[in-house]
Design a protein around this motif. Structure first.
Motif, PDB file in Angstrom:
ATOM      1  N   ASN A  71      -7.013   3.569  -8.289  1.00 17.39           N
ATOM      2  CA  ASN A  71      -5.546   3.662  -8.181  1.00 17.39           C
ATOM      3  C   ASN A  71      -4.942   3.803  -9.583  1.00 17.39           C
ATOM      4  OD1 ASN A  71      -5.115   0.924  -9.227  1.00 17.39           O
ATOM      5  ND2 ASN A  71      -5.733   0.218  -7.196  1.00 17.39           N
ATOM      6  N   GLY A  72      -3.650   3.995  -9.627  1.00 19.09           N
ATOM      7  CA  GLY A  72      -2.976   4.209 -10.911  1.00 19.09           C
ATOM      8  C   GLY A  72      -2.922   2.958 -11.763  1.00 19.09           C
ATOM      9  N   THR A  73      -2.865   1.799 -11.124  1.00 18.44           N
ATOM     10  CA  THR A  73      -2.820   0.545 -11.882  1.00 18.44           C
ATOM     11  C   THR A  73      -4.144   0.331 -12.618  1.00 18.44           C
ATOM     12  OG1 THR A  73      -1.433  -0.324 -10.093  1.00 18.44           O
ATOM     13  CG2 THR A  73      -2.241  -1.908 -11.707  1.00 18.44           C
ATOM     14  N   LEU A  76      -4.274   2.549 -15.591  1.00 21.76           N
ATOM     15  CA  LEU A  76      -3.470   1.996 -16.695  1.00 21.76           C
ATOM     16  C   LEU A  76      -4.197   0.858 -17.402  1.00 21.76           C
ATOM     17  CD1 LEU A  76       0.253   1.530 -15.550  1.00 21.76           C
ATOM     18  CD2 LEU A  76      -0.572   2.754 -17.561  1.00 21.76           C
ATOM     19  N   THR A  97      11.088  -0.152 -14.888  1.00 22.18           N
ATOM     20  CA  THR A  97       9.867   0.527 -14.440  1.00 22.18           C
ATOM     21  C   THR A  97       9.354  -0.170 -13.194  1.00 22.18           C
ATOM     22  OG1 THR A  97       7.661   1.310 -15.109  1.00 22.18           O
ATOM     23  CG2 THR A  97       8.311  -0.854 -15.912  1.00 22.18           C
ATOM     24  N   PHE A  98       8.303   0.413 -12.606  1.00 18.92           N
ATOM     25  CA  PHE A  98       7.617  -0.241 -11.505  1.00 18.92           C
ATOM     26  C   PHE A  98       6.709  -1.326 -12.090  1.00 18.92           C
ATOM     27  CE2 PHE A  98       3.913  -0.205  -8.479  1.00 18.92           C
ATOM     28  CZ  PHE A  98       4.574  -0.846  -7.445  1.00 18.92           C
ATOM     29  N   ALA A 100       3.739  -2.249 -11.850  1.00 20.92           N
ATOM     30  CA  ALA A 100       2.353  -1.972 -12.265  1.00 20.92           C
ATOM     31  C   ALA A 100       2.245  -1.738 -13.768  1.00 20.92           C
ATOM     32  CB  ALA A 100       1.816  -0.759 -11.509  1.00 20.92           C
ATOM     33  N   THR A 101       3.285  -1.146 -14.378  1.00 21.97           N
ATOM     34  CA  THR A 101       3.257  -0.879 -15.823  1.00 21.97           C
ATOM     35  C   THR A 101       3.027  -2.199 -16.573  1.00 21.97           C
ATOM     36  OG1 THR A 101       4.974   0.771 -15.362  1.00 21.97           O
ATOM     37  CG2 THR A 101       4.506   0.326 -17.670  1.00 21.97           C
ATOM     38  N   MET A 160       7.202   5.248 -19.630  1.00 23.83           N
ATOM     39  CA  MET A 160       6.971   5.703 -18.255  1.00 23.83           C
ATOM     40  C   MET A 160       7.927   6.865 -17.983  1.00 23.83           C
ATOM     41  SD  MET A 160       7.738   5.646 -14.833  1.00 23.83           S
ATOM     42  CE  MET A 160       8.885   4.388 -14.301  1.00 23.83           C
ATOM     43  N   ASP A 186       2.439   6.245 -19.159  1.00 24.24           N
ATOM     44  CA  ASP A 186       2.356   5.979 -17.731  1.00 24.24           C
ATOM     45  C   ASP A 186       3.011   7.172 -17.024  1.00 24.24           C
ATOM     46  OD1 ASP A 186       2.490   5.197 -15.129  1.00 24.24           O
ATOM     47  OD2 ASP A 186       3.304   3.196 -15.509  1.00 24.24           O
ATOM     48  N   ALA A 188       2.360   8.080 -13.967  1.00 26.45           N
ATOM     49  CA  ALA A 188       2.081   7.885 -12.533  1.00 26.45           C
ATOM     50  C   ALA A 188       2.979   8.750 -11.657  1.00 26.45           C
ATOM     51  CB  ALA A 188       2.261   6.413 -12.163  1.00 26.45           C
ATOM     52  N   GLU A 189       4.236   8.940 -12.092  1.00 24.47           N
ATOM     53  CA  GLU A 189       5.226   9.607 -11.241  1.00 24.47           C
ATOM     54  C   GLU A 189       5.425  11.073 -11.628  1.00 24.47           C
ATOM     55  OE1 GLU A 189       8.717   7.083 -11.492  1.00 24.47           O
ATOM     56  OE2 GLU A 189       7.616   5.389 -10.627  1.00 24.47           O
ATOM     57  N   SER A 210      -0.972   8.499 -10.868  1.00 27.00           N
ATOM     58  CA  SER A 210      -1.206   7.771  -9.610  1.00 27.00           C
ATOM     59  C   SER A 210      -1.166   8.759  -8.451  1.00 27.00           C
ATOM     60  CB  SER A 210      -0.132   6.708  -9.394  1.00 27.00           C
ATOM     61  OG  SER A 210      -0.133   6.286  -8.037  1.00 27.00           O
ATOM     62  N   ASN A 212      -0.992   7.442  -5.216  1.00 25.07           N
ATOM     63  CA  ASN A 212      -0.599   6.572  -4.110  1.00 25.07           C
ATOM     64  C   ASN A 212       0.076   7.423  -3.019  1.00 25.07           C
ATOM     65  OD1 ASN A 212      -0.014   4.193  -2.727  1.00 25.07           O
ATOM     66  ND2 ASN A 212       1.956   3.972  -3.740  1.00 25.07           N
ATOM     67  N   LYS A 215       3.265   9.458  -3.756  1.00 23.65           N
ATOM     68  CA  LYS A 215       3.369  10.346  -4.922  1.00 23.65           C
ATOM     69  C   LYS A 215       3.336  11.823  -4.494  1.00 23.65           C
ATOM     70  CE  LYS A 215       3.647   7.093  -8.036  1.00 23.65           C
ATOM     71  NZ  LYS A 215       3.756   5.917  -7.172  1.00 23.65           N
ATOM     72  N   GLY A 222      -5.277   6.210  -5.312  1.00 23.24           N
ATOM     73  CA  GLY A 222      -6.079   6.818  -6.380  1.00 23.24           C
ATOM     74  C   GLY A 222      -5.296   6.936  -7.661  1.00 23.24           C
TER      75      GLY A 222
HETATM   76  C1  LIG Z   1       5.446   3.908 -12.867  1.00 23.35           C
HETATM   77  C2  LIG Z   1       4.232   3.547 -12.094  1.00 23.35           C
HETATM   78  N1  LIG Z   1       3.176   3.028 -12.733  1.00 23.35           N
HETATM   79  C3  LIG Z   1       2.071   2.694 -12.088  1.00 23.35           C
HETATM   80  C4  LIG Z   1       1.959   2.867 -10.720  1.00 23.35           C
HETATM   81  C5  LIG Z   1       0.732   2.367 -10.083  1.00 23.35           C
HETATM   82  O1  LIG Z   1       0.041   3.258  -9.328  1.00 23.35           O
HETATM   83  P1  LIG Z   1      -0.829   2.784  -8.080  1.00 23.35           P
HETATM   84  O2  LIG Z   1       0.122   2.409  -6.970  1.00 23.35           O
HETATM   85  O3  LIG Z   1      -1.635   3.979  -7.754  1.00 23.35           O
HETATM   86  O4  LIG Z   1      -1.665   1.624  -8.516  1.00 23.35           O
HETATM   87  C6  LIG Z   1       3.032   3.433 -10.007  1.00 23.35           C
HETATM   88  C7  LIG Z   1       3.035   3.733  -8.575  1.00 23.35           C
HETATM   89  O5  LIG Z   1       2.619   3.224  -7.654  1.00 23.35           O
HETATM   90  C8  LIG Z   1       4.211   3.771 -10.706  1.00 23.35           C
HETATM   91  O6  LIG Z   1       5.268   4.287 -10.080  1.00 23.35           O
END
Ligand SMILES: Cc1ncc(COP(=O)(O)O)c(C=O)c1O
Length: 383
Positions: A71-73, A76, A97-98, A100-101, A160, A186, A188-189, A210, A212, A215, A222
């Motif tokens: 996944n994206g996390t 990162l 931000t979301f 996960a960052t 991000m 980051d 991801a988006e 990401s 997800n 996305k 992923g």
């Molecule tokens: C800005 C940002 N960073 C990280 C993520 C993490 O990605 P994931 O959900 O695939 O772990 C997301 C989205 O989900 C995101 O929007």
């Protein structure tokens, strides 16, 4: 209130049913490729679709190496470790931000430092970063950026690309270079978003994506690490349990992670990537229609920064006030058109409220006003 906006969204999605914020579109070879993995029994962490997805992502983004992750996390987390982030370090990022960052920074045992975002890009402000550094930081005799006078290392900067709109990469690269800080993006988006014609996520030492379900391209779950040859090789090793290559022996030369993307998910990704340009075109066309529809209204539609091509992953408006934002959210959601407020600031969450920060005036202003509107690829745009 907002009846015209609701009508406009329904006309574009051609439905009277519930309209989600962002739904995936499977209009290509998804079923065929996923079935192929089942027929071959290679559904798990090795298989031809993983390699193919990585090579195709390299070609698409122009990154020398792309390493698929679960996944994206996870991408990162590994990227920050590869950038040299260690326990006790500080990492400069945005509060808007979301989560996960920030979580990825915390997984490294490091702490985020929040600086403000730019009003227009919604991404980390190079100026705000420099102001905070001028006030709080120094570069020591070994060339390490530290909190004054001899505090923790400020190892990395993690901007991000909010909702797919590229942040001010030239400005951030300049500040990072002068202060000896590693830039990790980051992205991801922002798959499909270009800054000065180059793909986001390829400007920093490392970048991450990401896939997800929400996305622009999904693998179910992923992510991807974008890097140069050397770090890309390290990224593959670290995310595949750090196993030394051998036909049958098990030897792991450091503590690695099982962050591999399964072949099953990569198959979905390959089919999705084939439709990528149509997805971007559809999303940009929708954004253009939103902009036209909202022109002259009291909702400001967020548009791509100059010299950039945004994927317009999530369309966004800036309301005049928090109360207008609340009215918009209530009216649209009650009528089956999903809208959502921007995230609560990270500096307002229990886990991160005590972190260091600069002025967050713009972030706080935007937190109270930004709303995301339905943004899925329009019907008929896949395949
Ligand atoms: C800005 C940002 N960073 C990280 C993520 C993490 O990605 P994931 O959900 O695939 O772990 C997301 C989205 O989900 C995101 O929007």
């Amino acid at each position: 209130m907002f009846d015209a906006l609701v009508r406009f969204v329904r006309e574009n999605y051609r439905t009277d049913e519930f309209i989600p914020l962002h739904a995936p579109v499977f209009g290509g070879n998804e079923r065929q490729y996923v079935t192929q993995t089942i027929d071959s029994t290679f559904v798990s962490s090795v298989g031809p679709f993983v390699d193919r997805f990585e090579r195709e992502m390299e070609a698409y983004t122009g990154s020398p190496r792309a390493v698929a992750t679960v996944n994206g996390t996870a991408a990162l987390h590994a990227a920050l470790l590869l950038a040299g982030v260690e326990r006790g370090d500080l990492v400069i990022t945005q509060s808007l931000t979301f989560v996960a960052t920030c979580n990825a920074i915390a997984y490294c045992g490091a702490a985020p430092v929040f600086v403000d975002v730019d009003h227009h890009t919604l991404g980390l402000s190079a100026k705000a970063m420099e102001t905070w550094l001028d006030d709080q930081a120094m570069v020591d005799a070994e060339g390490v950026c530290r909190l004054k006078p001899d505090g923790p290392a400020i190892r990395a900067c993690l901007p991000m690309h909010t909702f797919g709109h590229p942040a001010d990469l030239d400005g951030l690269l300049d500040v990072c270079m002068r202060w000896r800080i590693a830039l990790v993006e980051d992205a991801a988006e922002s798959l499909g978003s270009l800054y000065k014609q180059r793909h986001t996520g390829t400007f920093g030492l490392l970048g991450t994506l990401s896939f997800n379900g929400n996305k622009i391209v999904t693998t179910g779950g992923g992510g991807m690490i974008l890097a140069d040859e050397t770090l890309g090789k390290r990224a593959k090793h670290l995310t595949t349990t750090a196993k030394a290559p051998h036909a049958y022996e098990f030897f792991h030369d450091e503590i690695g992670f099982n962050y591999r993307l399964p072949n099953l998910n990569a198959a979905l990704g390959c089919a999705q990537l084939e439709q990528m340009e149509r997805f971007v075109e559809s999303k940009r066309a929708l954004a253009g229609r939103y902009a036209e529809h909202l022109a002259g209204s009291d909702l400001r539609f967020v548009t791509e920064p100059a010299d950039c091509r945004s994927n317009y992953w999530l369309n966004a408006v800036v309301c005049e006030s928090r109360s207008q934002r609340d009215e918009l959210l209530k009216a649209t959601n009650e009528q089956g058109v999903m809208t959502r407020p921007i995230w609560r600031l990270m500096s307002h969450l229990p886990a991160y409220q005590d972190c260091r920060h600069g002025s967050l005036e713009t972030s706080e202003w935007l937190e109270a006003r930004v709303v995301n509107l339905p943004s899925s690829v329009l019907p008929g745009a896949g395949a």
